[in-house]
Design a protein around this motif. Structure first.
Motif, PDB file in Angstrom:
ATOM      1  N   MET A   1       5.934  28.512 -11.831  1.00  0.00           N
ATOM      2  CA  MET A   1       6.061  28.629 -13.264  1.00  0.00           C
ATOM      3  C   MET A   1       4.730  28.294 -13.942  1.00  0.00           C
ATOM      4  N   LEU A   2       4.047  27.268 -13.469  1.00  0.00           N
ATOM      5  CA  LEU A   2       2.751  26.928 -14.066  1.00  0.00           C
ATOM      6  C   LEU A   2       1.733  28.049 -13.845  1.00  0.00           C
ATOM      7  N   GLN A   3       1.746  28.642 -12.660  1.00  0.00           N
ATOM      8  CA  GLN A   3       0.832  29.754 -12.395  1.00  0.00           C
ATOM      9  C   GLN A   3       1.139  30.942 -13.292  1.00  0.00           C
ATOM     10  N   GLN A   4       2.405  31.220 -13.509  1.00  0.00           N
ATOM     11  CA  GLN A   4       2.797  32.335 -14.375  1.00  0.00           C
ATOM     12  C   GLN A   4       2.373  32.084 -15.822  1.00  0.00           C
ATOM     13  N   ALA A   5       2.233  30.821 -16.203  1.00  0.00           N
ATOM     14  CA  ALA A   5       1.800  30.472 -17.557  1.00  0.00           C
ATOM     15  C   ALA A   5       0.280  30.448 -17.682  1.00  0.00           C
ATOM     16  N   GLY A   6      -0.436  30.785 -16.594  1.00  0.00           N
ATOM     17  CA  GLY A   6      -1.883  30.892 -16.658  1.00  0.00           C
ATOM     18  C   GLY A   6      -2.638  29.672 -16.151  1.00  0.00           C
ATOM     19  N   PHE A   7      -1.974  28.771 -15.443  1.00  0.00           N
ATOM     20  CA  PHE A   7      -2.647  27.593 -14.914  1.00  0.00           C
ATOM     21  C   PHE A   7      -3.061  27.807 -13.471  1.00  0.00           C
ATOM     22  N   GLU A   8      -4.131  27.117 -13.065  1.00  0.00           N
ATOM     23  CA  GLU A   8      -4.585  27.159 -11.690  1.00  0.00           C
ATOM     24  C   GLU A   8      -5.043  25.766 -11.276  1.00  0.00           C
ATOM     25  N   ASP A   9      -5.408  25.600 -10.015  1.00  0.00           N
ATOM     26  CA  ASP A   9      -5.804  24.292  -9.476  1.00  0.00           C
ATOM     27  C   ASP A   9      -4.747  23.235  -9.804  1.00  0.00           C
ATOM     28  N   ILE A  10      -3.515  23.539  -9.512  1.00  0.00           N
ATOM     29  CA  ILE A  10      -2.378  22.686  -9.866  1.00  0.00           C
ATOM     30  C   ILE A  10      -2.212  21.580  -8.839  1.00  0.00           C
ATOM     31  N   GLU A  11      -2.119  20.344  -9.331  1.00  0.00           N
ATOM     32  CA  GLU A  11      -1.854  19.188  -8.482  1.00  0.00           C
ATOM     33  C   GLU A  11      -0.619  18.488  -9.023  1.00  0.00           C
ATOM     34  N   ILE A  12       0.328  18.169  -8.135  1.00  0.00           N
ATOM     35  CA  ILE A  12       1.560  17.508  -8.539  1.00  0.00           C
ATOM     36  C   ILE A  12       1.618  16.149  -7.875  1.00  0.00           C
ATOM     37  N   GLY A  13       1.870  15.103  -8.677  1.00  0.00           N
ATOM     38  CA  GLY A  13       1.904  13.741  -8.172  1.00  0.00           C
ATOM     39  C   GLY A  13       3.212  13.395  -7.479  1.00  0.00           C
ATOM     40  N   GLU A  14       3.285  12.175  -7.036  1.00  0.00           N
ATOM     41  CA  GLU A  14       4.471  11.649  -6.369  1.00  0.00           C
ATOM     42  C   GLU A  14       5.619  11.499  -7.366  1.00  0.00           C
ATOM     43  N   PRO A  15       6.863  11.539  -6.905  1.00  0.00           N
ATOM     44  CA  PRO A  15       7.997  11.346  -7.806  1.00  0.00           C
ATOM     45  C   PRO A  15       8.013   9.920  -8.376  1.00  0.00           C
ATOM     46  N   VAL A  16       8.399   9.805  -9.645  1.00  0.00           N
ATOM     47  CA  VAL A  16       8.446   8.515 -10.335  1.00  0.00           C
ATOM     48  C   VAL A  16       9.838   8.340 -10.929  1.00  0.00           C
ATOM     49  N   ASP A  17      10.400   7.148 -10.760  1.00  0.00           N
ATOM     50  CA  ASP A  17      11.702   6.841 -11.353  1.00  0.00           C
ATOM     51  C   ASP A  17      11.484   6.550 -12.833  1.00  0.00           C
TER      52      ASP A  17
END
Length: 44
Positions: free
Chosen positions: A1-17
């Motif tokens: 979804m982020l790529q489809q919105a025009g973003f690149e070099d995407i980094e996703i962090g660890e899950p947080v409560d």
């Protein structure tokens, strides 16, 4: 979804409560809801 919105070099962090001690915490835990930080760069 982020790529489809025009973003690149995407980094996703660890899950947080994000629901600790909040109203609805039991529901969030039942559905394994977590927050995630992300960093991305927008293509021109």
């Amino acid at each position: 979804m982020l790529q489809q919105a025009g973003f690149e070099d995407i980094e996703i962090g660890e899950p947080v409560d994000t629901f600790g001690d909040a109203v609805g915490e039991d529901k969030a835990r039942a559905f394994e809801v977590f927050g995630y930080a992300f960093l991305a760069r927008r293509r021109n």
